[in-house]
Design an enzyme around this catalytic site. Structure first.
Site, PDB file in Angstrom:
ATOM      1  N   HIS A 269      -5.428 -46.108  -2.789  1.00 58.16           N
ATOM      2  CA  HIS A 269      -4.965 -47.482  -2.752  1.00 58.16           C
ATOM      3  C   HIS A 269      -4.681 -47.941  -1.324  1.00 58.16           C
ATOM      4  O   HIS A 269      -4.449 -49.115  -1.079  1.00 58.16           O
ATOM      5  CB  HIS A 269      -3.690 -47.547  -3.600  1.00 58.16           C
ATOM      6  CG  HIS A 269      -3.219 -48.925  -3.898  1.00 58.16           C
ATOM      7  ND1 HIS A 269      -4.057 -50.010  -3.873  1.00 58.16           N
ATOM      8  CD2 HIS A 269      -2.016 -49.405  -4.222  1.00 58.16           C
ATOM      9  CE1 HIS A 269      -3.363 -51.093  -4.182  1.00 58.16           C
ATOM     10  NE2 HIS A 269      -2.122 -50.748  -4.378  1.00 58.16           N
ATOM     11  N   CYS A 270      -4.672 -46.994  -0.359  1.00 59.11           N
ATOM     12  CA  CYS A 270      -4.185 -47.366   0.977  1.00 59.11           C
ATOM     13  C   CYS A 270      -5.282 -47.455   2.041  1.00 59.11           C
ATOM     14  O   CYS A 270      -5.583 -48.541   2.526  1.00 59.11           O
ATOM     15  CB  CYS A 270      -3.136 -46.362   1.435  1.00 59.11           C
ATOM     16  SG  CYS A 270      -1.646 -46.444   0.438  1.00 59.11           S
ATOM     17  N   ILE A 271      -5.858 -46.306   2.376  1.00 56.67           N
ATOM     18  CA  ILE A 271      -6.711 -46.255   3.575  1.00 56.67           C
ATOM     19  C   ILE A 271      -7.929 -47.190   3.475  1.00 56.67           C
ATOM     20  O   ILE A 271      -8.274 -47.844   4.455  1.00 56.67           O
ATOM     21  CB  ILE A 271      -7.167 -44.800   3.888  1.00 56.67           C
ATOM     22  CG1 ILE A 271      -5.992 -43.815   3.778  1.00 56.67           C
ATOM     23  CG2 ILE A 271      -7.817 -44.702   5.266  1.00 56.67           C
ATOM     24  CD1 ILE A 271      -4.932 -43.961   4.797  1.00 56.67           C
TER      25      ILE A 271
END
Ligand SMILES: NC(=O)c1ccc[n+]([C@@H]2O[C@H](COP(=O)([O-])OP(=O)(O)OC[C@H]3O[C@@H](n4cnc5c(N)ncnc54)[C@H](O)[C@@H]3O)[C@@H](O)[C@H]2O)c1
Length: 430
Positions: A269-271
């Protein structure tokens, strides 16, 4: 400040909006520390599971959850009005991208509206969702101030980025330092006092925008370095060099180098998402975030590169991808988690299927999934090689029996160096 006394005596009540990978560990950690916590989520199924003491987040033990549900320190609800009981409201909702790669602030806006509906004097509101610099001041503050309360005086407001690393056994909510930036001194003071009740180290910064940028720097740093090493992996492949050996030797340098590893592409969900929040915001300042875009291009090309490795592997046995049976080993976006979001395995499977391969997969953490044209069930590890032309390791879960894989698959492509040291003719490494 009345709120400080309440926090220090653990009389302050916490409200958490969004009980996912970020919100649930936070809620349970504070409940275990003796705070009364109300968790609000729009997902009825999640709320029901939580109230039955069943955790759906691997880093939150069901035993710990059941304990705080039983002793009444934690309740989960779908009723936003219950947030009115809270002295501190912590917003942990998703911040995805739109198809156009622009920030999708829908969930944050909804959560802030739910907060505004119950806002009262003396409350502390904290945003934890990863977002572009300026969100707290430009999006959150005006909606709350529209209630007629003076920001920083009648209510306190801060941004504090979440740094949770799902599946990391060494660093969890308590021992990951927490960065905090309030809209004024009192807001920062209140937020620091709050997190200090549970977190070992709290790091105050001068504003919410700095705190927002800190998070984006951290994730962009990873995206760019992974992009660099993914490019190096492709270069090494051309030069017939082992990129893993190169990195292992380089990391013996005790200063000025930090190892990053290549792989089949970015996931989670982040990088893959957060850096786009930053480049979007930079464009408003007529600034082009070149490193972000370049790393994004290299990383997005990795699934295609993996497919090329599979084609080369099949070619070595005079087989074509069209008509081959290819089995993907591990589909979660990283080792030992059950999270499929943005996983490069999905791209690899799609690319293989569109080129005429018959695809299947094994992942003990993901029993089944549907994605685009794919509707697949995990095959038992013992029989996963049956009738298969090529296996491809996308996610190197610890539970897999790698020796058995080497012995049983006629061809193996390893994108994670899970088969380090294995030099067999039928094993191909990224
Ligand atoms: N997962 C990670 O590893 C991680 C790490 C650091 C930061 N973050 C950031 O934290 C934020 C949350 O991520 P996550 O992984 O916990 O997401 P998640 O999808 O696991 O959880 C979000 C929860 O919010 C709920 N929700 C959505 N809209 C809501 C609303 N209007 N009101 C109440 N509940 C609502 C959803 O039902 C879901 O349960 C994101 O901004 C993300 O970028 C995530």
């Amino acid at each position: 400040m009345e709120l400080l006394k309440k926090i220090e005596s653990k009389q302050a009540k916490l409200g958490v909006i969004g009980l996912g990978y970020v919100g649930l560990p936070l809620a349970v950690e504070f409940a275990r520390a003796g705070f009364s916590v109300v968790g609000y989520d729009v997902d009825q199924k999640k709320v029901a599971a939580l109230m039955a003491g069943r955790s759906y987040i691997p880093d939150v033990h069901s035993d710990h959850l059941a304990e705080v549900v039983k002793n009444g320190t934690f309740i989960a609800t779908t009723d936003p009005k219950r947030l009115g009981e809270a002295d501190i409201i912590d917003i942990c909702v998703p911040t995805p991208l739109r198809k156009t790669k622009d920030p999708d602030m829908t969930y944050v806006v909804q959560a802030v509206e739910a907060t505004a509906a119950v806002l009262r004097k003396g409350q502390l509101i904290i945003l934890e969702s990863t977002t572009y610099p300026g969100t707290t001041i430009e999006v959150v503050q005006p909606t709350l101030a529209a209630k007629g309360f003076k920001p920083g005086v009648d209510f306190y407001l801060a941004f504090s980025p979440e740094r949770v690393d799902p599946g990391n056994p060494n660093y969890q909510t308590k021992n990951i330092p927490k960065v905090v930036g309030g809209i004024n001194e009192d807001s920062t003071r209140a937020a620091v006092a709050f997190y200090s009740q549970v977190m070992d180290t709290v790091v105050p910064v001068s504003s919410p925008s700095v705190a927002e940028m800190v998070k984006l720097l951290e994730n962009t740093f990873r995206a760019v370095n992974i992009g660099l090493v993914n490019e190096l992996a492709q270069m090494c492949h051309r030069m017939n060099l082992d990129v893993w050996e190169v990195i292992d030797a380089a990391k013996t340098k005790p200063f000025g180098f930090m190892p990053f590893y290549p792989g089949p592409g970015l996931g989670g969900h982040c990088i893959p998402i957060d850096p786009h929040y930053l480049s979007w915001k930079a464009r408003q300042y007529n600034f082009e975030a070149r490193f972000i875009d370049l790393a994004g291009n290299v990383n997005a090309g990795m699934p295609e590169f993996v497919v090329q490795l599979i084609i080369d592997a099949l070619n070595s046995q005079r087989k074509s991808l069209n008509g081959a049976r290819v089995h993907v080993i591990g589909v979660a976006y990283k080792r030992d988690v059950n999270d499929l979001r943005e996983s490069p395995a999905l791209d690899v499977l799609e690319l293989l299927a569109t080129r005429g391969a018959t695809v299947s997969y094994t992942d003990p953490y993901v029993p089944q999934f549907k994605h685009a044209h794919l509707d697949l069930k995990s095959v038992d590890e013992k029989s996963m090689h049956d009738g298969v032309d090529c296996g491809v390791i996308i996610t190197d879960h610890k539970v897999f029996d790698y020796t058995a894989m080497v012995n049983n698959f006629p061809l193996l492509v390893d994108t994670r160096n899970a088969l380090k040291g294995v030099t067999r003719k039928h094993v191909f490494r990224l």
